[in-house]
Each structure stands twice: as structure tokens, then as C-alpha cells.
Design a protein around this motif. Structure first.
Motif, mmCIF file in Angstrom:
data_model
loop_
_atom_site.group_PDB
_atom_site.id
_atom_site.type_symbol
_atom_site.label_atom_id
_atom_site.label_comp_id
_atom_site.label_asym_id
_atom_site.label_seq_id
_atom_site.Cartn_x
_atom_site.Cartn_y
_atom_site.Cartn_z
ATOM 1 N N TYR A 1 -50.827 -34.644 4.236
ATOM 2 C CA TYR A 1 -49.585 -34.453 3.477
ATOM 3 C C TYR A 1 -49.828 -33.703 2.181
ATOM 4 O O TYR A 1 -50.942 -33.655 1.666
ATOM 5 C CB TYR A 1 -48.911 -35.799 3.184
ATOM 6 C CG TYR A 1 -49.566 -36.614 2.097
ATOM 7 C CD1 TYR A 1 -48.997 -36.688 0.827
ATOM 8 C CD2 TYR A 1 -50.745 -37.313 2.311
ATOM 9 C CE1 TYR A 1 -49.574 -37.443 -0.186
ATOM 10 C CE2 TYR A 1 -51.330 -38.068 1.321
ATOM 11 C CZ TYR A 1 -50.746 -38.125 0.076
ATOM 12 O OH TYR A 1 -51.328 -38.869 -0.923
ATOM 13 N N VAL B 1 -45.032 -36.115 5.581
ATOM 14 C CA VAL B 1 -46.370 -36.622 5.854
ATOM 15 C C VAL B 1 -46.559 -36.748 7.360
ATOM 16 O O VAL B 1 -45.588 -36.948 8.099
ATOM 17 C CB VAL B 1 -46.597 -37.993 5.154
ATOM 18 C CG1 VAL B 1 -45.632 -39.046 5.663
ATOM 19 C CG2 VAL B 1 -48.037 -38.474 5.272
ATOM 20 N N ILE C 1 -44.344 -29.886 8.928
ATOM 21 C CA ILE C 1 -44.716 -30.539 7.670
ATOM 22 C C ILE C 1 -44.446 -29.592 6.498
ATOM 23 O O ILE C 1 -44.692 -28.391 6.579
ATOM 24 C CB ILE C 1 -46.191 -31.014 7.708
ATOM 25 C CG1 ILE C 1 -46.503 -31.921 6.527
ATOM 26 C CG2 ILE C 1 -47.153 -29.858 7.819
ATOM 27 C CD1 ILE C 1 -47.741 -32.764 6.723
#
Length: 148
Positions: free
Chosen positions: A17, A48, A76
Motif C-alpha cells: 500500500y 491497500v 491500487i
């Protein structure tokens, strides 16, 4: 590009992340992500990737160019350009963020939205980060991500 990261986890979970994406969790409890609804919410928002590997221990996370047959794929957000890949117990929360010496490593990327592909072979976790033109990462997982 071959980043190889040695990670020791005692929560049977790894994570990838951008710290900026979870700044809103900084003052939350350190184990906020152990609540399945909270974990799933942040994964589906593209903030994440939590990867349950099924057992505690030592894992090697290897960044590769691409993966042809990924076990898991998701989108992401990389807002600051600094991704952390490591043990989930080091995720932002409890007024703490990953530090040097924690089990994991930072990866520098151009900010944007990435297609994250993940594959596993025993204790080896491969992941590829492919830049996309998407403006926002969103996922639609119904269950937590398990690669173990």
C-alpha cells in the motif's frame, strides 16, 4: 526492477500500500485491519492489498515485470509514489507507520493507479505493478484476499 523483499509475519498476512492512501487510519487502532469489514472496505477502495498467506513465517516478496497467470488481481492507488510491501502488522494504525528495520521495504513509483497482479509459489510471493490510465482504483471483492 527486481526488488526482492524478505518479510517475516506473525499475523499470516502481507500487505502492499501507499502510506498516503491510509493516512486516515493513522489514529485508528493498530489492528483495525483485523476487522474483516474494515479490511475489505480499504481493499475495495484501492487503498491497500492485504494478502492472507495462511501461516506465519518468512516470505520473499519479489517484484517482477508481469505475471501471466496471477492468483489475484486488483487495482491500487499510489498517490504519493511510495509503496510499502511487507508484513501487515506494520500497516498504518495506532499512531504508527512502517519504519526502517520493520519487515518490509519501500518501492518508489510514479503516482497513479496500478494494476497489481500477485502469484504465489510456496514461500515466494511474486507481484507486478502495471501503470494504468484509471483515475481511481476500485475493487469488488466479496471476501478477504487469501493466497495461502
Amino acid at each position: 526492477m527486481s526488488n526482492q523483499i524478505q518479510v517475516i509475519t506473525d499475523t499470516a498476512t502481507l500487505c502492499i500500500y501507499d502510506l498516503q492512501a491510509l493516512k486516515h487510519r493513522l489514529e485508528d487502532t493498530s489492528d483495525w485491519w483485523s476487522i474483516p469489514e474494515d479490511e475489505l472496505l480499504e481493499v475495495n477502495l484501492g487503498n491497500v492489498a492485504f494478502l492472507n498467506v495462511g501461516a506465519d513465517g518468512l516470505y520473499t516478496m519479489q517484484q517482477v515485470e508481469d505475471i501471466q497467470q496471477p492468483a489475484v488481481q486488483l487495482w491500487i492507488n499510489v498517490s504519493s509514489g511510495q509503496l510499502y510491501a511487507g508484513a501487515a502488522e506494520n500497516v498504518t494504525g495506532g499512531d504508527l507507520e512502517p519504519e526502517d528495520g520493520d519487515s518490509g521495504q519501500y518501492i518508489t513509483l510514479e503516482p497513479g493507479v496500478y494494476h497489481l497482479k500477485i502469484a504465489r509459489n510456496e514461500q515466494q510471493i511474486e507481484f507486478a505493478l502495471l501503470r494504468t490510465e484509471h483515475q481511481q482504483a476500485t475493487n469488488e471483492f466479496k471476501d478477504l484476499i487469501r493466497i495461502g
